[in-house]
Scaffold this active site. Structure first.
Site, short mmCIF file in Angstrom:
data_model
loop_
_atom_site.label_atom_id
_atom_site.label_comp_id
_atom_site.label_asym_id
_atom_site.label_seq_id
_atom_site.Cartn_x
_atom_site.Cartn_y
_atom_site.Cartn_z
N LYS A 189 17.52 37.22 -0.80
CA LYS A 189 17.87 38.62 -1.10
C LYS A 189 19.19 38.98 -0.42
O LYS A 189 20.09 39.58 -1.04
CB LYS A 189 16.77 39.55 -0.61
CG LYS A 189 17.08 41.04 -0.86
CD LYS A 189 16.50 41.95 0.22
CE LYS A 189 17.22 41.82 1.53
NZ LYS A 189 16.90 42.87 2.51
N LYS A 199 26.77 43.56 8.26
CA LYS A 199 25.52 42.80 8.42
C LYS A 199 25.37 41.76 7.32
O LYS A 199 24.96 40.62 7.58
CB LYS A 199 24.33 43.76 8.39
CG LYS A 199 22.96 43.10 8.18
CD LYS A 199 22.62 42.12 9.30
CE LYS A 199 21.40 41.25 8.94
NZ LYS A 199 20.16 42.01 8.76
#
Length: 295
Positions: free
Chosen positions: A243, A173
């Site tokens: 992030k 991911k």
């Protein structure tokens, strides 16, 4: 599919749609906990059971998490008042957040010491895909546990893939997001250059879609947002994108790799956040690239 009681923690932009699909398709009762009482109430109106972490740890067997980062995941699992307690009912935790890989693996080990199974199952694609149950879900963990939980994951995703041991789902991911964010950075540069040279950026987006530069990023982000200079809040914000890129950079640096493209994208996202765009949809970096009106 069994009628086991399921739990869901974190029903924000992505989690609400995911939880709704789990509720309607799994055939199982779903107990929901979140700090946002309004989101919980909307799901309760659909048949979910409004609950709390305390309620979940005494009533559900498998709990799904959709939280901002590993900080919240660790706190929800093992913090004060968290889900995992001696004598509790939870036996499997499925983290569908995008989380730090080493800390994910450490958390899985701590849960195993307490007799609790763990899968990392982060999701990709859009908020619309979360609502439609067409997410991409990349899963790390024990293969037999994956097979047991896969029917429930398929309620939320049209593509559910086992990628390897614990943490592998997160790696895949994070790499997906690294490529997406770097591609959008390139699109933002292309549109700024074209516009400065007298070519309409919406026309450019349409032409790129017809050629070899076509991509999911172009069709979702380029045409709908970059070309319109529209970067609303409550989509995937700059702070979240940054992030995720930092997670990718951490993996790269730990392997002795310098990802120069991703580093440039992360630097621009950081500048955007510093200039007040932290909660704007992340393609807002375009506004830092385009020439100023005085230029």
């Amino acid at each position: 599919m069994s009628a086991a009681v399921l739990g869901f923690v974190g029903v924000g932009v992505m989690g609400e749609g995911m939880c709704s699909n789990l509720l309607h398709k799994s055939g199982c009762p779903v107990h929901v906990a979140d700090l946002n009482a309004e989101a919980v109430a909307r799901l309760a109106a659909q048949g979910a059971v409004a609950s709390s972490l305390e309620g979940l740890r005494q009533s559900v067997h498998t709990v799904f998490l959709s939280l901002p980062s590993i900080d919240q995941v660790e706190a929800v699992c093992l913090g004060t008042g968290g889900l995992i307690v001696e004598g509790g009912s939870i036996r499997t935790v499925v983290d569908m957040s995008t989380s730090d890989v080493p800390r994910t693996r450490a958390l899985a080990a701590k849960l195993a010491e307490r007799g609790v199974n763990f899968l990392d199952a982060p999701v990709a694609r859009s908020r619309e895909a979360a609502r439609n149950g067409t997410l991409l879900i990349t899963v790390g963990g024990d293969a037999a546990l994956f097979e047991a939980v896969a029917p429930q994951l398929r309620c939320m995703g049209s593509d559910v893939l086992h990628c390897g041991g614990v943490g592998a789902g997160q790696v895949v991911k994070i790499m997906n997001n690294m490529v997406l964010l770097s591609t959008v950075h390139a699109l933002a540069e292309a549109m700024a250059i074209a516009e400065a040279a007298g070519v309409d950026k919406a026309l450019l987006a349409n032409v790129l879609r017809l050629g070899s530069a076509d991509s999911f990023a172009l069709r979702l982000t380029g045409e709908k947002y970059l070309a319109r200079d529209d970067f609303p809040e409550k989509l995937f914000p700059t702070a979240y994108a940054l992030k995720d890129l930092k997670l990718a950079l951490g993996l790269a640096h730990a392997s002795g790799i310098r990802p120069t493209v991703a580093e440039a994208a992360a630097d621009l996202l950081g500048q955007a956040a510093d200039q007040g765009y932290a909660m704007s949809y992340y393609p807002v970096v375009y506004r830092l690239i385009r020439p100023s009106p005085q230029a």
